[in-house]
Design a protein around this motif. Structure first.
Motif, PDB file in Angstrom:
ATOM      1  N   LEU A  94      -3.422   7.466  -1.520  1.00 41.55           N
ATOM      2  CA  LEU A  94      -2.237   6.821  -2.090  1.00 41.55           C
ATOM      3  C   LEU A  94      -1.465   7.748  -3.030  1.00 41.55           C
ATOM      4  O   LEU A  94      -0.312   7.471  -3.361  1.00 41.55           O
ATOM      5  CB  LEU A  94      -2.655   5.556  -2.851  1.00 41.55           C
ATOM      6  CG  LEU A  94      -3.192   4.413  -1.990  1.00 41.55           C
ATOM      7  CD1 LEU A  94      -3.742   3.303  -2.865  1.00 41.55           C
ATOM      8  CD2 LEU A  94      -2.106   3.870  -1.067  1.00 41.55           C
ATOM      9  N   GLU A 125      -0.503  10.636  -2.234  1.00 45.68           N
ATOM     10  CA  GLU A 125       0.304  11.564  -1.442  1.00 45.68           C
ATOM     11  C   GLU A 125       1.783  11.450  -1.798  1.00 45.68           C
ATOM     12  O   GLU A 125       2.323  10.353  -1.953  1.00 45.68           O
ATOM     13  CB  GLU A 125       0.113  11.301   0.051  1.00 45.68           C
ATOM     14  CG  GLU A 125       0.782  12.328   0.937  1.00 45.68           C
ATOM     15  CD  GLU A 125       0.303  12.219   2.379  1.00 45.68           C
ATOM     16  OE1 GLU A 125       1.096  11.768   3.211  1.00 45.68           O
ATOM     17  OE2 GLU A 125      -0.857  12.571   2.651  1.00 45.68           O
ATOM     18  N   ASP A 138       5.848  11.731  -1.419  1.00 50.13           N
ATOM     19  CA  ASP A 138       6.901  11.557  -0.425  1.00 50.13           C
ATOM     20  C   ASP A 138       7.749  12.818  -0.356  1.00 50.13           C
ATOM     21  O   ASP A 138       7.806  13.594  -1.312  1.00 50.13           O
ATOM     22  CB  ASP A 138       7.800  10.373  -0.795  1.00 50.13           C
ATOM     23  CG  ASP A 138       7.045   9.053  -0.706  1.00 50.13           C
ATOM     24  OD1 ASP A 138       6.113   8.968   0.107  1.00 50.13           O
ATOM     25  OD2 ASP A 138       7.385   8.128  -1.442  1.00 50.13           O
ATOM     26  N   ARG A 183      -0.311   7.357   2.307  1.00 50.98           N
ATOM     27  CA  ARG A 183      -0.152   6.046   1.671  1.00 50.98           C
ATOM     28  C   ARG A 183      -0.397   4.909   2.659  1.00 50.98           C
ATOM     29  O   ARG A 183      -1.012   3.889   2.313  1.00 50.98           O
ATOM     30  CB  ARG A 183       1.223   5.937   1.033  1.00 50.98           C
ATOM     31  CG  ARG A 183       1.405   6.862  -0.180  1.00 50.98           C
ATOM     32  CD  ARG A 183       2.777   6.720  -0.775  1.00 50.98           C
ATOM     33  NE  ARG A 183       2.992   5.371  -1.260  1.00 50.98           N
ATOM     34  CZ  ARG A 183       4.186   4.781  -1.282  1.00 50.98           C
ATOM     35  NH1 ARG A 183       5.250   5.403  -0.825  1.00 50.98           N
ATOM     36  NH2 ARG A 183       4.303   3.556  -1.763  1.00 50.98           N
ATOM     37  N   ARG A 198      -3.529   2.304   2.194  1.00 45.56           N
ATOM     38  CA  ARG A 198      -3.315   0.856   2.090  1.00 45.56           C
ATOM     39  C   ARG A 198      -4.142   0.109   3.139  1.00 45.56           C
ATOM     40  O   ARG A 198      -4.817  -0.879   2.830  1.00 45.56           O
ATOM     41  CB  ARG A 198      -1.831   0.538   2.272  1.00 45.56           C
ATOM     42  CG  ARG A 198      -0.937   0.952   1.128  1.00 45.56           C
ATOM     43  CD  ARG A 198       0.507   0.750   1.526  1.00 45.56           C
ATOM     44  NE  ARG A 198       1.429   1.071   0.444  1.00 45.56           N
ATOM     45  CZ  ARG A 198       2.753   1.045   0.568  1.00 45.56           C
ATOM     46  NH1 ARG A 198       3.315   0.709   1.714  1.00 45.56           N
ATOM     47  NH2 ARG A 198       3.524   1.357  -0.458  1.00 45.56           N
ATOM     48  N   ARG A 222       3.250   9.778  -9.494  1.00 43.78           N
ATOM     49  CA  ARG A 222       2.435   9.536  -8.299  1.00 43.78           C
ATOM     50  C   ARG A 222       1.179   8.745  -8.652  1.00 43.78           C
ATOM     51  O   ARG A 222       0.756   7.862  -7.894  1.00 43.78           O
ATOM     52  CB  ARG A 222       2.038  10.860  -7.645  1.00 43.78           C
ATOM     53  CG  ARG A 222       3.181  11.623  -7.014  1.00 43.78           C
ATOM     54  CD  ARG A 222       2.648  12.818  -6.262  1.00 43.78           C
ATOM     55  NE  ARG A 222       1.767  13.626  -7.093  1.00 43.78           N
ATOM     56  CZ  ARG A 222       0.851  14.466  -6.607  1.00 43.78           C
ATOM     57  NH1 ARG A 222       0.689  14.597  -5.321  1.00 43.78           N
ATOM     58  NH2 ARG A 222       0.102  15.178  -7.429  1.00 43.78           N
ATOM     59  N   ARG A 256       2.140   5.100  -9.305  1.00 35.78           N
ATOM     60  CA  ARG A 256       2.429   4.390  -8.055  1.00 35.78           C
ATOM     61  C   ARG A 256       1.155   4.119  -7.264  1.00 35.78           C
ATOM     62  O   ARG A 256       0.990   3.047  -6.664  1.00 35.78           O
ATOM     63  CB  ARG A 256       3.419   5.203  -7.203  1.00 35.78           C
ATOM     64  CG  ARG A 256       3.884   4.452  -5.957  1.00 35.78           C
ATOM     65  CD  ARG A 256       4.784   5.301  -5.084  1.00 35.78           C
ATOM     66  NE  ARG A 256       4.058   6.463  -4.565  1.00 35.78           N
ATOM     67  CZ  ARG A 256       4.616   7.375  -3.770  1.00 35.78           C
ATOM     68  NH1 ARG A 256       5.897   7.275  -3.446  1.00 35.78           N
ATOM     69  NH2 ARG A 256       3.908   8.403  -3.323  1.00 35.78           N
ATOM     70  N   ALA A 257       0.219   5.086  -7.240  1.00 35.23           N
ATOM     71  CA  ALA A 257      -1.035   4.895  -6.524  1.00 35.23           C
ATOM     72  C   ALA A 257      -1.827   3.731  -7.118  1.00 35.23           C
ATOM     73  O   ALA A 257      -2.415   2.926  -6.388  1.00 35.23           O
ATOM     74  CB  ALA A 257      -1.870   6.178  -6.564  1.00 35.23           C
ATOM     75  N   ASP A 268      -0.110   0.560  -5.999  1.00 32.49           N
ATOM     76  CA  ASP A 268      -0.378   0.335  -4.576  1.00 32.49           C
ATOM     77  C   ASP A 268      -1.789  -0.227  -4.366  1.00 32.49           C
ATOM     78  O   ASP A 268      -1.991  -1.182  -3.607  1.00 32.49           O
ATOM     79  CB  ASP A 268      -0.249   1.648  -3.800  1.00 32.49           C
ATOM     80  CG  ASP A 268       1.174   1.927  -3.341  1.00 32.49           C
ATOM     81  OD1 ASP A 268       2.014   1.016  -3.429  1.00 32.49           O
ATOM     82  OD2 ASP A 268       1.441   3.055  -2.891  1.00 32.49           O
TER      83      ASP A 268
END
Length: 212
Positions: free
Chosen positions: A108, A110, A112, A134, A138, A174, A177-178, A181
């Motif tokens: 997750l 990784e 973009d 990602r 997930r 990152r 966000r991980a 997620d």
């Protein structure tokens, strides 16, 4: 009967050892792809063969998840989750609820191609490529939660998310966000956890008693 059981176990170990040696040849990409496909079929159809080799096998395949890209990584992830679905008790003994969460959160993380767009865009997030980290992370978290039970994954997920959020507070978007997620993916299983036993709920941070 005991002798026969020992002979059967030794025979199983020999089969798995031969498969692992032939299948996980990291020096040849095509052979590794074919080998992982064969291992997925084998662990799905005859998971007992991997019982005694589960820790070593999962450790090696999770290294592929962490270090490879593309088809090899996607097949390595598929092997891990297929193993969990076919033999959840064996995988829990091999601590997959810890190592699997760590691997998924690594996926997750990784980046973009255009990370700045994620922070400012007012549009919904575009669909991810099926082999992107990602998307793999997930899907793997979702399937691992179903196979190993959410109460097995959530304690480790809360620890990792806390660490990632601390990094996010220091500017690592990152990591933030991980964490979001991972927690969002596992949140879908909270309803399953509420229906679980009181002991199971008590073992999960933030999900016991009145705070559920």
């Amino acid at each position: 009967r005991t002798v026969l059981a020992l002979q059967e176990s030794a025979h199983d170990d020999a089969i798995v050892e031969a498969y692992l040696t032939a299948a996980l040849d990291a020096s040849h990409e095509d052979a590794l792809l074919n080998g992982l496909e064969a291992l997925i079929d084998l662990v799905t159809e005859v998971p007992r063969l991997f019982r005694s080799k589960a820790p070593q096998t999962l450790t090696y395949v999770l290294q592929l998840v962490a270090t490879r890209k593309g088809g090899v990584r996607a097949l390595a992830v598929e092997f891990v989750v297929s193993f969990a679905e076919a033999a959840p008790a064996t995988c829990r003994k091999a601590r997959l609820e810890v190592n699997g969460v760590d691997a998924c959160c690594g996926l997750l993380m990784e980046e973009d191609p255009a990370p700045e767009a994620w922070e400012v865009s007012e549009e919904p997030e575009p669909d991810l490529d099926a082999e992107s980290g990602r998307e793999l992370g997930r899907d793997a978290l979702d399937r691992l939660a179903r196979a190993l039970r959410p109460e097995a994954l959530l304690p480790r997920a809360m620890v990792v998310a806390s660490e990632l959020l601390q990094r996010g507070a220091q500017g690592d978007w990152r990591a933030a966000r991980a964490a979001c997620d991972a927690l969002a993916q596992l949140a879908e299983h909270i309803g399953d956890l509420r229906a679980a036993s009181a002991k199971a709920r008590k073992n999960v941070p933030l999900l016991d008693g009145a705070r559920t």
